[in-house]
Design an enzyme around this catalytic site. Structure first.
Site, PDB file in Angstrom:
ATOM      1  N   ASP A  44       0.825  -1.209   0.000  1.00 38.60           N
ATOM      2  CA  ASP A  44       0.000   0.000   0.000  1.00 38.60           C
ATOM      3  C   ASP A  44       0.862   1.264   0.000  1.00 38.60           C
ATOM      4  O   ASP A  44       2.048   1.237   0.351  1.00 38.60           O
ATOM      5  CB  ASP A  44      -0.891   0.028   1.246  1.00 38.60           C
ATOM      6  N   HIS A  95      -5.952   2.521  -4.169  1.00 43.16           N
ATOM      7  CA  HIS A  95      -5.927   2.653  -2.712  1.00 43.16           C
ATOM      8  C   HIS A  95      -6.742   3.869  -2.271  1.00 43.16           C
ATOM      9  O   HIS A  95      -7.657   3.735  -1.461  1.00 43.16           O
ATOM     10  CB  HIS A  95      -4.481   2.771  -2.235  1.00 43.16           C
ATOM     11  N   HIS A  99      -5.372  10.004   1.179  1.00 35.06           N
ATOM     12  CA  HIS A  99      -5.138   8.977   2.198  1.00 35.06           C
ATOM     13  C   HIS A  99      -5.645   9.483   3.551  1.00 35.06           C
ATOM     14  O   HIS A  99      -4.878   9.940   4.408  1.00 35.06           O
ATOM     15  CB  HIS A  99      -3.650   8.630   2.275  1.00 35.06           C
ATOM     16  N   HIS A 190       3.866  -2.282   3.095  1.00 35.14           N
ATOM     17  CA  HIS A 190       3.886  -0.938   2.512  1.00 35.14           C
ATOM     18  C   HIS A 190       5.187  -0.715   1.747  1.00 35.14           C
ATOM     19  O   HIS A 190       6.271  -0.992   2.268  1.00 35.14           O
ATOM     20  CB  HIS A 190       3.726   0.124   3.607  1.00 35.14           C
TER      21      HIS A 190
END
Length: 409
Positions: A44, A95, A99, A190
């Site tokens: 991610d 994603h 964020h 990640h």
């Protein structure tokens, strides 16, 4: 009345999506079936030119493929990295556009983000995005509706590497993923942000570990049986939660410290009376004993024949635990109460009948398990399968030959 309406609104907007989607993962892709020894690594928060190339280099060197859930703005800023991901056989999915945790967004913002992320990532990718993983895996009702409006399926995970945690270290993340890995798992790591400081240095060693254990590392869309969790499969998901709760309460752990072992074992006081082992050795109630339980999802997905082959290998880990785990040092016997006694008999265990009361109780539980895992609901008669500690270690301990029809190849 106003506070009641507020509470009901919060339950509908956050509470139910949190329980059903974020926790139980209803409607999300979270894992595949366990019949093939493969898992999906996912990354991610990228791409980031400072860290993502090192992740791609490690994957290429290991001959592994993965799935990247990318942030739209970063994908647009670094199309060369997206192109490299695709050229090297990786999956690229959405994603976020921003964020931000779903609970910290307005309903309209949470609804729009999957649509914006999907549209922008698809444009860079040059083909439609099919999966979406919201930041932190967090959901509200607006997130669910936004995914549906965008025409994408939510993707979660079954193993969290926790590479982002301030207390985590590269070696700690590697050990955690190795311990939790199982066939069909979806691992989240990640390639950018705080988690990259742990993932980048440990990834080559982790890939080597998993390949040495026989795992194929594939993109999420190629993971066998990886499909959104449906109501039909929800009992299986819930039963695994029951198993984990039981293991925590009873101090039961996977044999060998690996979640992909066919057995879980813990120390108990032998619960039955009137049992005499072969050779006339009495087994008093209360004797320290190692009780093992079967990894039911793995057993169901592999089938009995393949499980028999795996059992002989995984009993080696259990024998090693008897010799190395401090709490198991005093165990005098190894036993299991189950409907699998005919199979365990082929692996050297004695079989003993149970009392009518114990038989009824265990048969009822076996039927619940078979219903949850979609097996034949008519469970065979449960019995005691038992072997002395000495006999078990002699048969499966260090140096014991892996001979016979179940030899692992």
């Amino acid at each position: 009345m106003r506070w009641r309406a507020t509470i009901l609104g919060l339950l509908g907007y956050v509470g139910l999506p949190y329980l059903l989607v974020q926790r139980l993962n209803l409607g999300l892709v979270r894992e595949g079936q366990q019949r093939r020894k493969a898992l999906a690594l996912t990354f991610d928060d990228g791409p980031d030119p400072a860290t993502t190339p090192a992740v791609l280099d490690a994957l290429r060197e290991a001959g592994a493929r993965a799935t990247f859930f990318v942030i739209a703005g970063r994908a647009q800023a670094h199309p060369d990295l997206i192109r490299r991901m695709l050229e090297e056989g990786h999956g690229v999915e959405a994603h976020a556009a921003r964020h931000v945790h779903a609970w910290a967004r307005t309903p309209w913002g949470a609804f729009l983000d999957p649509l914006r992320a999907t549209r922008r990532v698809s444009a860079v990718k040059g083909r439609p995005v099919r999966l979406h993983r919201p930041p932190h895996g967090a959901y509200t009702l607006a997130t669910v509706l936004g995914q549906r409006a965008a025409g994408v399926t939510g993707a979660h995970w079954s193993i969290e590497g926790r590479d982002w945690h301030p207390a985590s270290t590269p070696d700690g993340v590697r050990q955690r993923v190795n311990a939790l890995a199982f066939p069909g798992a979806v691992v989240v790591l990640h390639d950018a942000g705080p988690g990259a400081r742990n993932t980048v240095p440990m990834l080559p060693d982790l890939l080597s570990d998993l390949k040495e254990r026989g795992y194929a590392l594939v993109p999420l869309e190629e993971l066998d049986g990886a499909a959104p969790l449906s109501l039909r499969n929800l009992p299986r998901r819930l039963m695994r939660g029951v198993d984990r709760m039981f293991d925590r309460l009873a101090g039961t752990r996977p044999a060998g410290g690996r979640a992909d072992n066919l057995f879980r074992v813990g120390l108990v006081r032998f619960p039955l009376s009137g049992i005499t082992l072969q050779g006339g050795v009495p087994l008093p109630k209360g004797t320290p004993a190692a009780e093992f339980h079967v990894n039911n999802p793995l057993l169901v997905d592999l089938g009995l024949r393949r499980s028999l082959r795996l059992a002989r290998e995984d009993f080696r880990d259990l024998a090693r635990d008897l010799q190395t785990r401090p709490e198991l040092q005093g165990a005098q016997v190894v036993f299991c109460l189950s409907a699998l006694s005919p199979l365990l008999a082929t692996l050297g265990f004695e079989t003993h009948d149970l009392s009518p009361a114990d038989t009824r109780r265990l048969r009822g539980w076996a039927n619940v398990l078979r219903w949850a895992y979609g097996s034949d609901p008519r469970a065979p008669t449960p019995k005691l399968s038992v072997m002395s500690r000495g006999a078990f270690v002699a048969r499966y301990g260090e140096g014991a030959a892996l001979s016979g029809p179940w030899k692992k190849t």
